[in-house]
Design a protein around this motif. Structure first.
Motif, PDB file in Angstrom:
ATOM      1  N   GLY A  81     -12.698 -24.741 -26.360  1.00  0.00           N
ATOM      2  CA  GLY A  81     -14.000 -24.077 -26.472  1.00  0.00           C
ATOM      3  C   GLY A  81     -14.941 -24.872 -27.364  1.00  0.00           C
ATOM      4  O   GLY A  81     -14.647 -25.989 -27.788  1.00  0.00           O
ATOM      5  N   ARG A  82     -16.084 -24.251 -27.651  1.00  0.00           N
ATOM      6  CA  ARG A  82     -17.054 -24.831 -28.599  1.00  0.00           C
ATOM      7  C   ARG A  82     -16.826 -24.139 -29.943  1.00  0.00           C
ATOM      8  O   ARG A  82     -17.111 -22.953 -30.089  1.00  0.00           O
ATOM      9  CB  ARG A  82     -18.483 -24.580 -28.093  1.00  0.00           C
ATOM     10  N   PHE A  83     -16.260 -24.891 -30.899  1.00  0.00           N
ATOM     11  CA  PHE A  83     -15.859 -24.294 -32.182  1.00  0.00           C
ATOM     12  C   PHE A  83     -16.744 -24.792 -33.313  1.00  0.00           C
ATOM     13  O   PHE A  83     -17.232 -25.921 -33.263  1.00  0.00           O
ATOM     14  CB  PHE A  83     -14.410 -24.669 -32.520  1.00  0.00           C
ATOM     15  N   VAL A  93     -22.856 -24.704 -36.844  1.00  0.00           N
ATOM     16  CA  VAL A  93     -22.513 -26.096 -37.148  1.00  0.00           C
ATOM     17  C   VAL A  93     -21.226 -26.407 -36.405  1.00  0.00           C
ATOM     18  O   VAL A  93     -20.184 -25.788 -36.674  1.00  0.00           O
ATOM     19  CB  VAL A  93     -22.305 -26.291 -38.673  1.00  0.00           C
ATOM     20  N   ALA A  94     -21.286 -27.349 -35.479  1.00  0.00           N
ATOM     21  CA  ALA A  94     -20.117 -27.652 -34.643  1.00  0.00           C
ATOM     22  C   ALA A  94     -19.031 -28.331 -35.466  1.00  0.00           C
ATOM     23  O   ALA A  94     -19.318 -29.073 -36.414  1.00  0.00           O
ATOM     24  CB  ALA A  94     -20.528 -28.534 -33.474  1.00  0.00           C
ATOM     25  N   GLU A  95     -17.805 -28.070 -35.098  1.00  0.00           N
ATOM     26  CA  GLU A  95     -16.647 -28.641 -35.789  1.00  0.00           C
ATOM     27  C   GLU A  95     -16.479 -30.115 -35.394  1.00  0.00           C
ATOM     28  O   GLU A  95     -16.498 -30.444 -34.212  1.00  0.00           O
ATOM     29  CB  GLU A  95     -15.429 -27.838 -35.339  1.00  0.00           C
ATOM     30  N   LEU A 197     -24.713 -17.619 -26.329  1.00  0.00           N
ATOM     31  CA  LEU A 197     -24.579 -18.157 -27.679  1.00  0.00           C
ATOM     32  C   LEU A 197     -24.096 -19.607 -27.570  1.00  0.00           C
ATOM     33  O   LEU A 197     -23.424 -19.960 -26.593  1.00  0.00           O
ATOM     34  CB  LEU A 197     -23.579 -17.317 -28.488  1.00  0.00           C
ATOM     35  N   PRO A 198     -24.411 -20.428 -28.559  1.00  0.00           N
ATOM     36  CA  PRO A 198     -24.070 -21.856 -28.437  1.00  0.00           C
ATOM     37  C   PRO A 198     -22.600 -22.174 -28.770  1.00  0.00           C
ATOM     38  O   PRO A 198     -22.223 -23.334 -28.825  1.00  0.00           O
ATOM     39  CB  PRO A 198     -25.011 -22.516 -29.452  1.00  0.00           C
ATOM     40  N   PHE A 199     -21.795 -21.143 -29.033  1.00  0.00           N
ATOM     41  CA  PHE A 199     -20.407 -21.380 -29.446  1.00  0.00           C
ATOM     42  C   PHE A 199     -19.467 -20.394 -28.748  1.00  0.00           C
ATOM     43  O   PHE A 199     -19.908 -19.366 -28.218  1.00  0.00           O
ATOM     44  CB  PHE A 199     -20.275 -21.222 -30.966  1.00  0.00           C
TER      45      PHE A 199
END
Ligand SMILES: Cc1cc2nc3c(=O)[nH]c(=O)nc-3n(C[C@H](O)[C@H](O)[C@H](O)COP(=O)(O)OP(=O)(O)OC[C@H]3O[C@@H](n4cnc5c(N)ncnc54)[C@H](O)[C@@H]3O)c2cc1C
Length: 326
Positions: A81-83, A93-95, A197-199
């Motif tokens: 996923g997007r974490f 803030v992306a991981e 949502l972006p995540f």
């Protein structure tokens, strides 16, 4: 040699499988309707929520070949996923770099279902007492029923539940009492439409929520838009006796303040009274020479792989005793 295992979480089942593979007789007792413990999935109509462990990691080199086997058998798959983190009001803030996260397929509970296959598993059976009897141990249920006599017993429950079961071995009971576990609240939120949502999952940096994830973004989960909200440990401790309705409202409300459109059609809370380990005691597993053992995440660390390690270590101690002719 007949061993009773109390608790069908990952620790108990890992131990049971290893003994069973070595040709020993094993009976597993579980107070809930099915195996899994804190690796669990709640189903509701066409929706499903992993409301305990969200995923697991493979940091322990001894666990790596096991996870590889599970992946080859189709029991688990990576969750791509997007974490990231949610900071301030609602800044994502992306991981980097992304952690490899594994999940059960098609749900977390598939892992422990598969691990329990073929075992003598007695569900809806809460063991109340473990008392020494000549050459073994006598088990009694909460209803006062005789659950049988066994050569050896492994207590594989969260530490506060292990303490009374280990009363016949005060040293072990004292060790279990030293492990600290905290409550945890999970809210299962179902939405009518996919959220934009972006995540897919975030560590939430402030407020009562610690983690928010889109269950539907895990592999093979179906289309229902399902999210899981986990409370921050300190908040959960302070609100452990709140009603389920109040908790659902508080945690959903905290997210709705930061994320426009966070308005589920249904939100249900689940309390894990002994959810997260705060302090492990080590070593990996414990065995009284009379054949009463204890294992669980509380011996090693706060993760699925810690519980696996503890269950494996417990089986190792018991098999070594068997080899010595004890
Ligand atoms: C909300 C939440 C999120 C988490 N997220 C993650 C994560 O993302 N990654 C991760 O690695 N870990 C996570 N964890 C931790 C992880 O789930 C645990 O470390 C692990 O599952 C513990 O396994 P266990 O076998 O030691 O105990 P458990 O899973 O608790 O199993 C113990 C079993 O014993 C049974 N039992 C208790 N008393 C009795 C009795 N008297 N008689 C019969 N049966 C009894 C219980 O019903 C239970 O099934 C999370 C935990 C929670 C609660």
């Amino acid at each position: 040699m007949h061993t009773a295992i109390i608790g069908a979480g990952i620790a108990g089942l890992t131990c049971a499988r290893a003994l069973y593979a070595a040709g020993q007789q094993v009976t597993v007792f579980e107070k809930s309707r099915g195996p899994g413990g804190r690796i669990s999935t709640r189903r509701r109509d066409d929706a499903a929520f992993d409301h305990g462990a969200q995923f697991f990691t493979v940091r322990d080199p001894a666990f790596a070949p096991i996870a590889e086997d599970w992946a080859a058998a189709g029991m688990i798959a990576p969750w791509t996923g997007r974490f990231g983190r949610l900071v301030g009001e609602a800044r994502y803030v992306a991981e980097t770099p992304p952690l490899t996260r594994w999940v059960g397929v098609p749900r977390m509970s598939a892992i422990t279902r598969r691990l329990s296959a073929g075992l003598d598993l007695k569900t809806k059976t809460r063991i109340e007492t473990v008392t020494p009897s000549p050459g073994g141990w006598q088990l009694k249920t909460t209803e006062g029923d005789d659950a049988g006599r066994f050569d050896r017993v492994v207590v594989a429950t969260p530490s506060p539940q292990a303490v009374p079961l280990l009363a016949a071995a005060p040293d072990l009971a004292e060790k279990a009492a030293a492990a600290k576990m905290r409550p945890s609240w999970a809210v299962m939120a179902r939405f009518a439409e996919p959220l934009r949502l972006p995540f897919d999952a975030v560590d939430v940096q402030e407020g009562p929520v610690a983690w928010l994830s889109r269950n539907t973004s895990k592999p093979a989960r179906g289309d229902a838009e399902c999210w899981v909200v986990l409370a921050r440990a300190r908040w959960a401790e302070a609100h452990v006796e709140d009603t389920f309705e109040d908790v659902a409202e508080a945690l959903v409300g905290a997210m709705a303040e930061r994320l426009p459109g966070f308005a589920p059609v249904e939100a249900i809370a689940h309390r894990w009274r002994y959810g997260l380990l705060n302090q492990a005691i080590g070593p990996d597993a414990h065995l009284d020479p009379r054949g009463l053992g204890a294992c669980g995440d509380w011996c090693v660390g706060p993760r699925v792989e810690s519980a696996w390690r503890s269950g494996q270590a417990m089986a190792g101690l018991l098999l070594a005793e068997t080899a010595r002719g004890a």
